[in-house]
Design an enzyme around this catalytic site. Structure first.
Site, PDB file in Angstrom:
ATOM      1  N   LYS A 126      -7.251   2.130   9.224  1.00  0.00           N
ATOM      2  CA  LYS A 126      -7.511   3.485   8.715  1.00  0.00           C
ATOM      3  C   LYS A 126      -7.727   4.405   9.896  1.00  0.00           C
ATOM      4  O   LYS A 126      -8.186   3.956  10.950  1.00  0.00           O
ATOM      5  CB  LYS A 126      -8.789   3.486   7.848  1.00  0.00           C
ATOM      6  CG  LYS A 126      -8.882   4.662   6.923  1.00  0.00           C
ATOM      7  CD  LYS A 126      -8.211   4.344   5.613  1.00  0.00           C
ATOM      8  CE  LYS A 126      -8.092   5.536   4.706  1.00  0.00           C
ATOM      9  NZ  LYS A 126      -7.626   5.119   3.368  1.00  0.00           N
ATOM     10  N   ASP A 166      -4.019  10.264   3.217  1.00  0.00           N
ATOM     11  CA  ASP A 166      -5.298  10.073   2.518  1.00  0.00           C
ATOM     12  C   ASP A 166      -5.793  11.505   2.275  1.00  0.00           C
ATOM     13  O   ASP A 166      -4.981  12.442   2.292  1.00  0.00           O
ATOM     14  CB  ASP A 166      -6.264   9.240   3.371  1.00  0.00           C
ATOM     15  CG  ASP A 166      -7.445   8.685   2.567  1.00  0.00           C
ATOM     16  OD1 ASP A 166      -7.282   7.654   1.909  1.00  0.00           O
ATOM     17  OD2 ASP A 166      -8.541   9.295   2.579  1.00  0.00           O
TER      18      ASP A 166
HETATM   19  N1  GLU Z   1      -4.896   6.186   1.812  1.00  0.00           N
HETATM   20  C1  GLU Z   1      -4.372   5.330   0.775  1.00  0.00           C
HETATM   21  C2  GLU Z   1      -5.365   4.226   0.509  1.00  0.00           C
HETATM   22  O1  GLU Z   1      -6.552   4.472   0.538  1.00  0.00           O
HETATM   23  C3  GLU Z   1      -2.941   4.870   1.049  1.00  0.00           C
HETATM   24  C4  GLU Z   1      -2.729   4.086   2.294  1.00  0.00           C
HETATM   25  C5  GLU Z   1      -1.275   3.763   2.606  1.00  0.00           C
HETATM   26  O2  GLU Z   1      -0.392   4.085   1.818  1.00  0.00           O
HETATM   27  O3  GLU Z   1      -1.061   3.161   3.654  1.00  0.00           O
HETATM   28  O4  GLU Z   1      -5.046   3.117   0.183  1.00  0.00           O
END
Ligand code: GLU
Length: 445
Positions: A126, A166
């Site tokens: 992340k 996100d």
């Molecule tokens: N931010 C999204 C999550 O919390 C998507 C992450 C992604 O597609 O890599 O899973």
């Protein structure tokens, strides 16, 4: 609290002082998996849990940029590369003023198990920045994204780490980030997901998190021989995730009556459908971060500074941010006859609210419910590797099956009695096993 959990948590807190969201995510996870680890000594001996809570790598960097007035601005950028046991690091980027190390570590930690649940080969990561898009111009957002990528490009790649969106990072931001990555590397690769469909993106990716959450909730209802038909649903947030939920809930015959922003919530008794759903996208693109505009445009009551959980509903779906639904909110929901709390945001409920909702209603955690977003990101990676595009029907079919499988895995590990499932336990253990076994296979690294 179990003695082993207590001892373990004391060490985590000592090593990661002040990171309260990270502590919360680790504690919720540890309470589920500790009894399982005690029964399976191979995990204990290899110190799997101790290794899992330590990110493989955490990168912090300076993001300088120039605003429209010509003034220099400085933000902080992060990428937490948490675990790559089952695939390249994968997870979104969050641009929001609240972003700090604790929040990104909690999100990265949860991402490991969420990605594992999808059954696709993706590790957990992340990143993001404390950048505040509110009131920024299109060009300022572009310059910020370009500066962010000027550092991030060294650390990511289609087989290393694949970021996505996100909060605060949607299709527009992914476009600017991708453009700069391509320029710096002179390579057109699937380094990011959530791309535009004309340049490597997957159909259904924008809808995926919301659709997936509603598919998951439908499976929960099915266990009780019930469905979305005729249900009143309260939703928080107004971004991409809430939008996808609203589309699918309408399709299945439910009625969404609320949306919210940092400014308060709107209550639309006629239901949020048609052009009202489309307007959500406009609110997001305006960089104003408020829902009062919706109330004005569609003549719906607006409740300043309040959360939508006081509205009578059958199903509550937090879709905004962490800890947005607390124990008091959960008690009000139960008192008003709510039967299901579907956590769509990451760690949207406080831990005591989640436990209360599991006991008195039905509840499922974000890492299972919202896995559809990253699952379709995984499908976008597959399509990029094959240099192919699947149809919307094809992607949606995979997404639906993946959500059904995740639900089944939660039931397998979380069944408490004939008609009760502890989805917190189910999701945590099911997510843990695959990653833990891969770590065992790969040795002490
Ligand atoms: N931010 C999204 C999550 O919390 C998507 C992450 C992604 O597609 O890599 O899973």
């Amino acid at each position: 609290m179990d003695e082993n959990v207590k001892v373990f948590m004391e060490k985590v807190m000592e090593k990661n002082p002040g990171e309260k969201e990270f502590h919360q995510a680790v504690q919720e996870f540890t309470e589920s998996v500790m009894p399982f680890i005690e029964k399976n000594p191979k995990y204990k001996k290899a110190k799997i849990l101790e290794r899992m809570v330590e990110p493989e790598r955490a990168i912090i960097f300076r993001v300088p940029w120039v605003d429209d007035k010509g003034d220099v601005q400085v933000n902080r950028g992060y990428r937490i590369e948490f675990n790559s046991a089952i695939g390249p690091y994968k997870g979104g980027l969050r641009f929001h003023p609240s972003v700090n190390l604790s929040i990104l570590k909690f999100l990265g930690f949860e991402q490991i198990f969420k990605n594992s649940l999808t059954s696709l080969p993706m590790g957990g990561g992340k990143g993001g920045s404390d950048f505040n898009a509110r009131g920024k111009s299109e060009m300022e957002i572009m310059r910020f994204c370009q500066s962010f990528m000027m550092e991030l490009f060294r650390h990511v790649g289609p087989n290393t780490d694949v970021p996505a969106g996100d909060i605060g990072v949607g299709g527009r931001e992914i476009g600017y980030l991708f453009g700069m990555y391509k320029k710096l590397r002179n390579e057109f690769t699937g380094v990011l997901t959530g791309k535009g469909v004309n340049w490597g993106g997957s159909l259904i990716r924008p809808e995926a998190t919301g659709y997936g959450a509603v598919y998951f909730a439908s499976e929960m209802l099915k266990l009780k021989s019930d469905s979305f038909k005729g249900k009143i649903v309260t939703v928080s947030g107004f971004g991409n995730v809430a939008w996808g939920c609203a589309l699918k809930i309408n399709e299945l015959g439910g009625k969404v009556v609320t949306l919210s922003g940092p400014d308060g919530y709107i209550y639309d008794i006629d239901g949020i459908k048609g052009e009202k759903i489309e307007y959500m996208l406009e609110m997001r693109a305006s960089n104003n971060d408020r829902v009062e505009d919706f109330a004005k445009k569609f003549n719906a009551p607006f409740y300043a500074g309040k959360k939508p959980w006081e509205v009578k509903c059958d199903i509550a779906m937090p879709c905004a941010t962490q800890n947005e639904l607390d124990l008091n909110d959960a008690k009000i929901l139960a008192k008003n006859g709510c039967i299901l709390v579907v956590e769509v945001s990451n760690m949207g409920c406080t831990y005591d609210a989640a436990k209360f909702a599991t006991e008195k209603m039905m509840y499922a955690p974000g890492k299972a419910v919202n896995a559809g977003g990253v699952a379709v990101s995984g499908l976008e990676m597959s399509q990029n590797s094959m240099r192919m595009n699947w149809t919307a029907e094809e992607v949606d079919k995979h997404l639906h099956q993946i959500m059904k499988n995740i639900h089944e895995a939660c039931v397998k590990y979380g069944r408490v009695s004939k008609d009760k499932v502890d989805y917190i336990k189910g999701a945590n253990i099911a997510g843990f096993v695959k990653v833990a076994d891969a770590m065992l296979d790969q040795g002490i690294v």
